[in-house]
Design a protein around this motif. Structure first.
Motif, mmCIF file in Angstrom:
data_model
loop_
_atom_site.group_PDB
_atom_site.id
_atom_site.type_symbol
_atom_site.label_atom_id
_atom_site.label_comp_id
_atom_site.label_asym_id
_atom_site.label_seq_id
_atom_site.Cartn_x
_atom_site.Cartn_y
_atom_site.Cartn_z
ATOM 1 N N HIS A 185 -6.434 19.997 24.976
ATOM 2 C CA HIS A 185 -5.976 21.102 24.130
ATOM 3 C C HIS A 185 -6.146 20.839 22.640
ATOM 4 O O HIS A 185 -5.747 21.658 21.824
ATOM 5 C CB HIS A 185 -4.512 21.426 24.466
ATOM 6 N N ASN A 186 -6.751 19.706 22.303
ATOM 7 C CA ASN A 186 -6.848 19.327 20.897
ATOM 8 C C ASN A 186 -7.593 20.356 20.054
ATOM 9 O O ASN A 186 -7.189 20.662 18.940
ATOM 10 C CB ASN A 186 -7.526 17.959 20.784
ATOM 11 N N ASP A 187 -8.686 20.904 20.582
ATOM 12 C CA ASP A 187 -9.497 21.848 19.803
ATOM 13 C C ASP A 187 -8.668 23.051 19.354
ATOM 14 O O ASP A 187 -8.886 23.595 18.280
ATOM 15 C CB ASP A 187 -10.689 22.354 20.627
ATOM 16 N N ARG A 188 -7.710 23.468 20.177
ATOM 17 C CA ARG A 188 -6.953 24.677 19.859
ATOM 18 C C ARG A 188 -5.895 24.452 18.797
ATOM 19 O O ARG A 188 -5.235 25.388 18.365
ATOM 20 C CB ARG A 188 -6.305 25.228 21.131
ATOM 21 N N ARG A 189 -5.691 23.194 18.401
ATOM 22 C CA ARG A 189 -4.735 22.917 17.325
ATOM 23 C C ARG A 189 -5.272 23.363 15.976
ATOM 24 O O ARG A 189 -4.541 23.501 15.022
ATOM 25 C CB ARG A 189 -4.406 21.425 17.269
ATOM 26 N N LYS A 190 -6.591 23.551 15.903
ATOM 27 C CA LYS A 190 -7.210 24.032 14.668
ATOM 28 C C LYS A 190 -7.693 25.457 14.938
ATOM 29 O O LYS A 190 -7.983 25.800 16.082
ATOM 30 C CB LYS A 190 -8.417 23.147 14.342
ATOM 31 N N ILE A 250 -9.903 28.279 15.867
ATOM 32 C CA ILE A 250 -11.152 28.121 16.605
ATOM 33 C C ILE A 250 -11.837 29.467 16.759
ATOM 34 O O ILE A 250 -11.194 30.491 16.972
ATOM 35 C CB ILE A 250 -10.899 27.405 17.945
ATOM 36 N N GLY A 290 -11.507 32.526 19.561
ATOM 37 C CA GLY A 290 -10.640 32.066 20.644
ATOM 38 C C GLY A 290 -11.357 31.182 21.648
ATOM 39 O O GLY A 290 -10.836 30.888 22.731
ATOM 40 N N SER A 291 -12.547 30.752 21.300
ATOM 41 C CA SER A 291 -13.335 29.916 22.207
ATOM 42 C C SER A 291 -12.534 28.691 22.649
ATOM 43 O O SER A 291 -11.958 27.986 21.827
ATOM 44 C CB SER A 291 -14.601 29.485 21.467
ATOM 45 N N LEU A 292 -12.465 28.453 23.970
ATOM 46 C CA LEU A 292 -11.643 27.360 24.475
ATOM 47 C C LEU A 292 -12.253 25.994 24.206
ATOM 48 O O LEU A 292 -11.561 24.992 24.123
ATOM 49 C CB LEU A 292 -11.397 27.513 25.980
ATOM 50 N N HIS A 293 -13.580 25.959 24.150
ATOM 51 C CA HIS A 293 -14.254 24.721 23.779
ATOM 52 C C HIS A 293 -14.789 24.880 22.366
ATOM 53 O O HIS A 293 -15.207 25.967 21.985
ATOM 54 C CB HIS A 293 -15.431 24.432 24.725
ATOM 55 N N LYS A 294 -14.785 23.792 21.622
ATOM 56 C CA LYS A 294 -15.337 23.851 20.276
ATOM 57 C C LYS A 294 -16.810 24.252 20.383
ATOM 58 O O LYS A 294 -17.575 23.621 21.099
ATOM 59 C CB LYS A 294 -15.220 22.460 19.632
#
Ligand SMILES: *Cc1c(COP(=O)(O)O)cnc(C)c1O
Length: 413
Positions: free
Chosen positions: A16-21, A23, A26-30
């Protein structure tokens, strides 16, 4: 998931790290950012990004959003304060020499090293930095080799291929007492099994090509600053980086010298592939460690096998250290066949394991060490590193345990 919640587990945090910034869409993967340059509507903003006065990207060689997202994930994995990614693990280690060492400096390195790292230190030695190779399984050897101009001590957690384990905690105490930078290559253990920060490492090396990527489809490397080393006392920081906060000086100089000036950068596509693989690191490692233990135990009990080197076996000289420090004993082991069984014939009888030179793949890979990766260094240095001519290294994959055990057992006859 807000940043105020710090107590999530390893895998939850990485997923879930990517979603802390913020994004994109709303893309779930960077997303994979392939743009080399980054444009600014306001030319003054471009100038302040260049001057480091505000965050932002300038040019792909120094940084890229997809790579930055991976750097952030690896910092989380290692509990570090900052990470730099490189095109390969070797580039990450080469960056130490490139950015942190000068002619007349001294380095103490474990003599039990990944073969290319051994070669790299020899190159560095030929360029005016003295390198002392010591048996780092005993802190006394490291201490005896230290000099006034020793800039860093370099060890691997579990050495490939003979699995010697450095005296990790005591070397950490020694380096802290002397104010010396302690660099630990964590590739074999990965941050899931062990965090070098726990034993005082200032910088952590990871080859992302291996278990962190896990699929063997992208090369990459990383250096993580754990925040423990006091850069204000490091003699080789250039004046322009001395102006920064002490905690930021080391990584700023590394980024400028090794990425900006030397160009050892990781590409965004590779960063993406590694980030996808990293999500399952803990799941894969639990399986590969269990498989490795089963294989090592079976081989050790068979009288056609001369020796098995695996930290999970009670017969391993550093079994106690491994038990104290590591979550499990790793995916790598090596073994020697008794005379009368040709190691090439043995490897050719294996049906599942593949003769290949990578590590940390999902598939089990085997290699006759003396004839391949350690061929160039010659028989004398091989003998000094404990590499027998029949030594087979096994990088254990995630196959079903029973299938692997049967494959390695039936190939013995
Ligand atoms: C593979 C490896 C490296 C080098 O990594 P690359 O990504 O192949 O350049 C460094 N250290 C260790 C312990 C390794 O296994």
């Amino acid at each position: 998931m807000s940043d105020t919640k710090k107590h999530y587990g390893f895998t939850t945090t990485i997923l879930h790290n990517d979603r802390r910034k913020p994004i994109e869409q709303g893309s779930l993967h960077k997303p994979i950012h392939t743009s080399v340059a980054f444009g600014y509507g306001d030319a003054r903003q471009l100038a302040s990004v260049f001057q480091g006065k505000e965050p932002g990207f300038r040019y792909g060689r120094q940084g890229n959003p997809t790579v930055a997202a991976l750097e952030d994930k690896i910092s989380k994995m290692e509990d570090g304060v900052a990470t730099l990614c490189f095109g390969t693990g070797m580039a990450a280690i080469g960056a130490l020499a490139q950015a942190l060492l000068k002619e007349g400096d001294h380095v103490v390195s474990s003599s039990f090293l990944f073969g290319n790292t051994n070669s790299l230190w020899n190159t560095v030695a030929g360029q005016g930095t003295d390198v002392a190779f010591v048996d780092a399984t005993d802190v006394a050897n490291v201490e005896a080799a230290l000099r006034d101009n020793t800039r860093l001590v370099f060890v691997e957690t579990v050495a490939n291929p003979r699995t010697q384990i450095a005296d990790l905690a005591r070397i950490g105490e020694l380096c802290r007492a002397r104010g010396i930078l302690y660099v630990v290559d964590n590739t074999m253990t990965t941050p899931w099994l062990f965090r070098p920060k726990a034993v005082g490492a200032g910088l952590v090396v990871n080859s992302l090509t291996k278990s962190i990527g896990g699929h063997g489809m992208a090369l990459g490397g990383a250096l993580t600053d754990t925040g423990l080393f006091d850069w204000s006392g490091y003699p080789n920081i250039a004046p322009n980086f001395r102006k920064l906060a002490p905690a930021a000086q080391g990584m700023a100089q590394l980024r400028a010298k090794s990425l900006r000036d030397f160009g050892a950068s990781l590409g965004p596509e590779a960063a993406h592939h590694i980030a996808v693989g990293a999500e399952t690191l803990a799941l894969r490692m639990d399986r590969t460690c269990a498989n490795a233990l089963a294989l090592a135990q079976m081989l050790e009990a068979d009288d056609r096998v001369a020796a098995v080197y695996y930290p999970g076996l009670a017969s391993h000289p550093q079994h106690g250290i491994a038990t104290d420090l590591f979550r499990a004993y790793g995916s790598l082991f090596s073994f020697e066949l008794k005379e009368g069984i040709d190691c090439f014939d043995y490897l050719n009888r294996l049906q599942i394991a593949i003769p290949a030179s990578n590590l940390g793949d999902t598939r089990t890979l085997v290699i006759p060490v003396a004839h391949t990766i350690f061929f160039e260094m010659g028989p004398e240095r091989r003998a000094s590193m404990g590499i027998a001519e029949s030594l087979i290294r096994v990088s254990v994959g995630i196959e079903d345990t029973a299938d692997l055990v049967e494959d390695f057992r039936s190939a013995l006859s």
